[in-house]
Design an enzyme around this catalytic site. Sequence first.
Site, PDB file in Angstrom:
ATOM      1  N   ARG A  75       4.292 -25.281 -29.714  1.00 27.43           N
ATOM      2  CA  ARG A  75       4.764 -26.002 -30.895  1.00 27.43           C
ATOM      3  C   ARG A  75       4.636 -27.516 -30.736  1.00 27.43           C
ATOM      4  O   ARG A  75       4.349 -28.226 -31.708  1.00 27.43           O
ATOM      5  CB  ARG A  75       6.224 -25.611 -31.148  1.00 27.43           C
ATOM      6  CG  ARG A  75       6.763 -25.992 -32.506  1.00 27.43           C
ATOM      7  CD  ARG A  75       8.025 -25.223 -32.805  1.00 27.43           C
ATOM      8  NE  ARG A  75       8.673 -25.722 -34.009  1.00 27.43           N
ATOM      9  CZ  ARG A  75       9.881 -26.283 -34.043  1.00 27.43           C
ATOM     10  NH1 ARG A  75      10.582 -26.390 -32.929  1.00 27.43           N
ATOM     11  NH2 ARG A  75      10.381 -26.712 -35.171  1.00 27.43           N
ATOM     12  N   HIS A  79       2.936 -29.982 -33.561  1.00 21.90           N
ATOM     13  CA  HIS A  79       3.667 -31.075 -34.193  1.00 21.90           C
ATOM     14  C   HIS A  79       3.055 -32.428 -33.851  1.00 21.90           C
ATOM     15  O   HIS A  79       3.176 -33.376 -34.640  1.00 21.90           O
ATOM     16  CB  HIS A  79       5.143 -31.022 -33.784  1.00 21.90           C
ATOM     17  CG  HIS A  79       5.925 -29.999 -34.539  1.00 21.90           C
ATOM     18  ND1 HIS A  79       7.088 -30.301 -35.223  1.00 21.90           N
ATOM     19  CD2 HIS A  79       5.702 -28.676 -34.735  1.00 21.90           C
ATOM     20  CE1 HIS A  79       7.544 -29.199 -35.808  1.00 21.90           C
ATOM     21  NE2 HIS A  79       6.723 -28.204 -35.511  1.00 21.90           N
ATOM     22  N   VAL A  83       0.644 -35.202 -37.052  1.00 22.92           N
ATOM     23  CA  VAL A  83       1.118 -36.559 -37.345  1.00 22.92           C
ATOM     24  C   VAL A  83       0.296 -37.538 -36.501  1.00 22.92           C
ATOM     25  O   VAL A  83       0.394 -37.539 -35.278  1.00 22.92           O
ATOM     26  CB  VAL A  83       2.618 -36.713 -37.026  1.00 22.92           C
ATOM     27  CG1 VAL A  83       3.102 -38.100 -37.446  1.00 22.92           C
ATOM     28  CG2 VAL A  83       3.435 -35.628 -37.714  1.00 22.92           C
ATOM     29  N   GLU A  87      -2.541 -37.304 -30.281  1.00 18.57           N
ATOM     30  CA  GLU A  87      -2.514 -38.485 -29.411  1.00 18.57           C
ATOM     31  C   GLU A  87      -1.148 -38.713 -28.793  1.00 18.57           C
ATOM     32  O   GLU A  87      -0.821 -39.810 -28.356  1.00 18.57           O
ATOM     33  CB  GLU A  87      -3.011 -39.738 -30.162  1.00 18.57           C
ATOM     34  CG  GLU A  87      -2.623 -39.820 -31.627  1.00 18.57           C
ATOM     35  CD  GLU A  87      -1.144 -40.066 -31.822  1.00 18.57           C
ATOM     36  OE1 GLU A  87      -0.401 -39.080 -31.955  1.00 18.57           O
ATOM     37  OE2 GLU A  87      -0.744 -41.232 -31.826  1.00 18.57           O
ATOM     38  N   SER A  89       1.898 -38.870 -29.827  1.00 19.60           N
ATOM     39  CA  SER A  89       2.960 -39.697 -30.421  1.00 19.60           C
ATOM     40  C   SER A  89       4.279 -38.941 -30.536  1.00 19.60           C
ATOM     41  O   SER A  89       5.343 -39.554 -30.609  1.00 19.60           O
ATOM     42  CB  SER A  89       2.534 -40.219 -31.794  1.00 19.60           C
ATOM     43  OG  SER A  89       2.147 -39.169 -32.661  1.00 19.60           O
ATOM     44  N   ASN A 107      11.707 -32.268 -36.262  1.00 26.59           N
ATOM     45  CA  ASN A 107      11.455 -32.163 -34.821  1.00 26.59           C
ATOM     46  C   ASN A 107      12.717 -32.019 -33.982  1.00 26.59           C
ATOM     47  O   ASN A 107      12.639 -32.007 -32.751  1.00 26.59           O
ATOM     48  CB  ASN A 107      10.668 -33.390 -34.339  1.00 26.59           C
ATOM     49  CG  ASN A 107       9.224 -33.364 -34.787  1.00 26.59           C
ATOM     50  OD1 ASN A 107       8.661 -32.301 -35.028  1.00 26.59           O
ATOM     51  ND2 ASN A 107       8.607 -34.534 -34.910  1.00 26.59           N
ATOM     52  N   HIS A 216       3.330 -18.154 -35.032  1.00 30.52           N
ATOM     53  CA  HIS A 216       4.694 -17.661 -35.259  1.00 30.52           C
ATOM     54  C   HIS A 216       4.938 -16.301 -34.607  1.00 30.52           C
ATOM     55  O   HIS A 216       6.035 -15.758 -34.703  1.00 30.52           O
ATOM     56  CB  HIS A 216       4.981 -17.586 -36.758  1.00 30.52           C
ATOM     57  CG  HIS A 216       5.166 -18.925 -37.388  1.00 30.52           C
ATOM     58  ND1 HIS A 216       5.227 -19.122 -38.751  1.00 30.52           N
ATOM     59  CD2 HIS A 216       5.306 -20.158 -36.836  1.00 30.52           C
ATOM     60  CE1 HIS A 216       5.392 -20.410 -39.008  1.00 30.52           C
ATOM     61  NE2 HIS A 216       5.439 -21.049 -37.860  1.00 30.52           N
ATOM     62  N   SER A 271       9.289  -8.750 -29.838  1.00 27.62           N
ATOM     63  CA  SER A 271       8.141  -9.240 -29.057  1.00 27.62           C
ATOM     64  C   SER A 271       7.948 -10.744 -29.219  1.00 27.62           C
ATOM     65  O   SER A 271       6.820 -11.219 -29.288  1.00 27.62           O
ATOM     66  CB  SER A 271       6.859  -8.502 -29.469  1.00 27.62           C
ATOM     67  OG  SER A 271       6.501  -8.812 -30.807  1.00 27.62           O
TER      68      SER A 271
END
Length: 348
Positions: A75, A79, A83, A87, A89, A107, A216, A271
Amino acid sequence: MAAWEHLLPRRRWFLLSSLLLAAAAAAPVVHGYGGGGGLTVGFYKESCPQAEAIVREGGAAAGHDDPTTTAPLLRLHFHDCFVRGCEASVLINSTKTNTAEKDAKPNHTLDAFGVIDAAKEKLERKCPAVVSCADILAIAARDAVSLATKAVRQGRWSKDGNLYEVETGRRDGRVSSAKEAVTYLPDSFDGIRRLITRFASKGLSLKDLAVLSGAHALGNTHCPSIAKRLRNFTAHQNTDPTLDASYAAALRRRCRSARDNTTQLEMVPGSSTTFDAAYYRLVAERRGMFHSDEALLRNDVTRGLVHQYMASEEAFLRDFGASMVNMGRVGVLTGGQGEIRRRCAIVN
């Protein structure tokens, strides 16, 4: 209002979706927007030969201690890339004058920062100022999903146990904005039209949308994330009508309070620490945890992929690797751009 009530008339929307898919398929492969290329498999082969092994060792140890660690590592990369591009951030700490991405509301549930920091610390001792935090995120995400995949564990993929080969050569950004995270991150309540727009803005296709939603298959969520689907969905409907009624009732029994941050809900019951195609069966049964999961059924292309991956887990795993590589190219900094942070949470 239900997601599909925002859609264009069916014929026009199908045409738009088809055009988006065709355009994405025909577009040349690029390394982000203005990155100028520079990503390659084995970028650190000469400068830091043990780079990927060091990251993998840390991720594997964390996963051994806590199997639920794999989802947060995957994740973090998602994320980050949505945005400002991939890189790193998302790793930067807030300061007195700036609220960074990691402190944006979407976040607040991010985790596993310590795994990334530990890998960076080891790499700085071994190869100072060589391996970027952005590449650590990409490698750790690949390793996390590989470790959670049954096919990899059974040796049916590449000999070194990777679900796919990750490109490296990214450099780290110096800017992190909570406001940008709120604006650009996909939301669990997004409908199909909004999801397609978000992914297309990153150069990602309808196929990438359907495939990457399969992430997911891993992890858990908490009651506040789905509270609106269960109660007071609209002024006229108490429960999200796109959610299977019996499943909604079972979730309401577990989530008696919209503010319950303690109860953990498996994204794929039974699972949630195993990466496979079981997620798509739940989506087809209208038992996807998020409204954005069910949204995949509201487009002919993404719905077809849901059923394809239900029938062939091998096709899903193969395509997931390809889409992760696509996402990993979004907005990258390479060459003389950006920097190599000495600490991932602080710009140099």
